[in-house]
Design an enzyme around this catalytic site. Structure first.
Site, PDB file in Angstrom:
ATOM      1  N   ASP A  10      93.779 -16.616 -42.139  1.00 48.40           N
ATOM      2  CA  ASP A  10      95.067 -16.430 -41.467  1.00 48.40           C
ATOM      3  C   ASP A  10      95.197 -14.956 -41.079  1.00 48.40           C
ATOM      4  O   ASP A  10      95.180 -14.077 -41.940  1.00 48.40           O
ATOM      5  CB  ASP A  10      96.183 -16.838 -42.452  1.00 48.40           C
ATOM      6  N   ASP A 106      96.431 -18.087 -34.778  1.00 45.58           N
ATOM      7  CA  ASP A 106      96.003 -17.095 -35.763  1.00 45.58           C
ATOM      8  C   ASP A 106      95.456 -17.688 -37.056  1.00 45.58           C
ATOM      9  O   ASP A 106      95.179 -16.962 -37.991  1.00 45.58           O
ATOM     10  CB  ASP A 106      97.156 -16.133 -36.072  1.00 45.58           C
ATOM     11  N   GLU A 107      95.322 -19.005 -37.136  1.00 46.07           N
ATOM     12  CA  GLU A 107      94.811 -19.604 -38.368  1.00 46.07           C
ATOM     13  C   GLU A 107      93.662 -20.563 -38.064  1.00 46.07           C
ATOM     14  O   GLU A 107      93.675 -21.244 -37.043  1.00 46.07           O
ATOM     15  CB  GLU A 107      95.921 -20.398 -39.077  1.00 46.07           C
TER      16      GLU A 107
END
Ligand SMILES: [Mg+2]
Length: 410
Positions: A10, A106-107
């Site tokens: 993350d 973003d993960e």
């Protein structure tokens, strides 16, 4: 059978961190990404660690954020850079495995079982590489299933690795609130609360049939998750799943007071949906509208369309009709979400109907594509329907020049 080794990586404060890479002068300062300052109603989209500590929250009006944090620097969003960084992150993950499943920009989950290396060592290597090569930080969770890997990435941040094993998960995971579990939303955690279940450990200790009785199929999954029994796979990097629905919602800074104001917001939301439908090559077979009133009560309305469409004007028209047919305006509206549902791929044969004007639809479709290519070149705001623009801000005599995507046959 040997346990799988799954990582969940993350990127920390992703938008704000990307901005700091682009402009190193922002480093070490309280930074937020938000709507441009000229727009009175701009809100905070993301914030840096320092801004967060000063009390700046996502969704907060810009003026309020400035009040909480006097030296806050607000920068406009650069989504094209964020997706570039997202791709660069994936390039690093691809050095370890082909099983990479994104969860937002973003993960990502990574299944690194076949590396044959200790998960912690791989995670540490990725963490350092990301920092060196991209100047971003990630927090990574390492575990034997996806749900615990995701929980792990939240345990320590920024720039950290946490490992959740079969041996330590009862100590690390069980004291956490049930709402930390993937797919345990607000309504679900409220239902659990009402049964006296507030932690993951408590959820795990209940009988499966009790939880299933309370929450149905989702309850079954959550019970498995809590007990460390999630066995869902990390998708292959080339796997593509067409979306089941495409929606766009907004919480308004000031309540919407009447049908006219709400209609404008619906048109603005639908615009984005038409764009995404064409990008995905999908057609909407129905439209849903979710209204949240000032007292935070939700209302959900939906309808099927006679003809599936990609046209934002059609979607807006249907959503506006859902509103006028159903909402009684006893309370003002705080938030609206428009969603295209019952999606079909473009290849699906459409039902023919003598009374339906296909030629008009084709014209609409072509206009839609032209608008999308303009948006791709000049940014999304390049073209907006006139209804979205605040009339008071419109220069006189210019209104007729404005392109009205999809609203022409109103
Ligand atoms: Mg993040």
């Amino acid at each position: 059978m040997k346990d799988r080794v799954i990582l969940h990586s993350d990127a920390n404060c992703f938008y704000a961190s990307c901005e700091m890479v682009l402009n190193p002068e922002l480093r070490g300062k309280a930074v937020a990404v938000g709507g441009s300052q000229e727009e009175r109603h701009g809100i905070i989209l993301a914030k840096s660690e320092l801004a967060k500590r000063a009390g700046v929250k996502t969704g907060m009006p810009l003026w309020e954020a400035k009040q909480r944090c006097k030296d806050l620097i607000i920068v406009p969003p650069h989504f094209e850079y964020y997706s570039k960084f997202s791709r660069l992150l994936r390039k690093i993950y691809e050095r370890y495995t082909d099983y990479i499943e994104p969860f937002g920009l973003d993960e990502c989950w990574l299944d690194v079982t076949s590396c044959g290396e200790d998960g912690y060592i791989i995670a540490e290597e990725i963490r350092k590489t990301v920092k060196e090569e991209l100047g971003l930080t990630v927090s990574i969770g390492v575990s034997f299933n996806k749900v615990f890997a995701k929980l792990g990435s939240d345990l320590k941040k920024p720039d950290a690795v946490s490992v959740i094993t079969r041996e330590n998960f009862k100590d690390l995971v069980w004291p956490l609130p049930a709402s930390d579990l993937l797919y345990c939303g607000r309504q679900t955690s409220r239902t659990l609360q009402e049964c006296g279940i507030s932690t993951i450990g408590r959820l795990a200790s209940m009988s499966e049939s009790f939880i299933r009785g309370k929450l149905g199929k989702n309850g079954h999954s959550l019970w498995l998750f809590a007990n460390g029994l999630d066995n869902s796979r990390v998708a292959h990097k080339d796997h593509y799943e067409p979306p089941k629905s495409i929606g766009h919602g907004i919480t308004c800074v000031e309540n919407l007071e009447n049908h006219d104001e709400a209609s404008k917001v619906i048109v603005a939301l639908s615009l984005d949906i038409g764009y995404k439908l064409r990008k995905e090559g999908m057609y909407a077979g129905g439209v849903s509208l979710v209204v949240k009133d000032e007292g935070f009560t939700h209302y959900s309305y939906q309808t099927r369309l006679e003809h599936s469409t990609q046209d934002e004007g059609e979607i807006a028209k249907v959503a506006i009709k859902l509103l006028s047919d159903n909402y009684n305006w006893r309370y003002q509206i705080r938030a609206l979400t428009v969603t295209a549902i019952y999606l079909e791929s473009s290849q699906a044969p459409t039902q023919s109907d003598m009374f339906y004007d296909y030629e008009k639809e084709e014209k609409q479709r072509r206009l839609g594509s032209v608008i999308d290519s303009i948006k791709d070149t000049y940014g999304k705001k390049a073209i907006l329907p006139a209804t979205v623009l605040d009339e008071r801000k419109m220069p006189k005599g210019k209104q007729e020049d404005t392109v009205l995507p999809g609203m022409m046959h109103k």
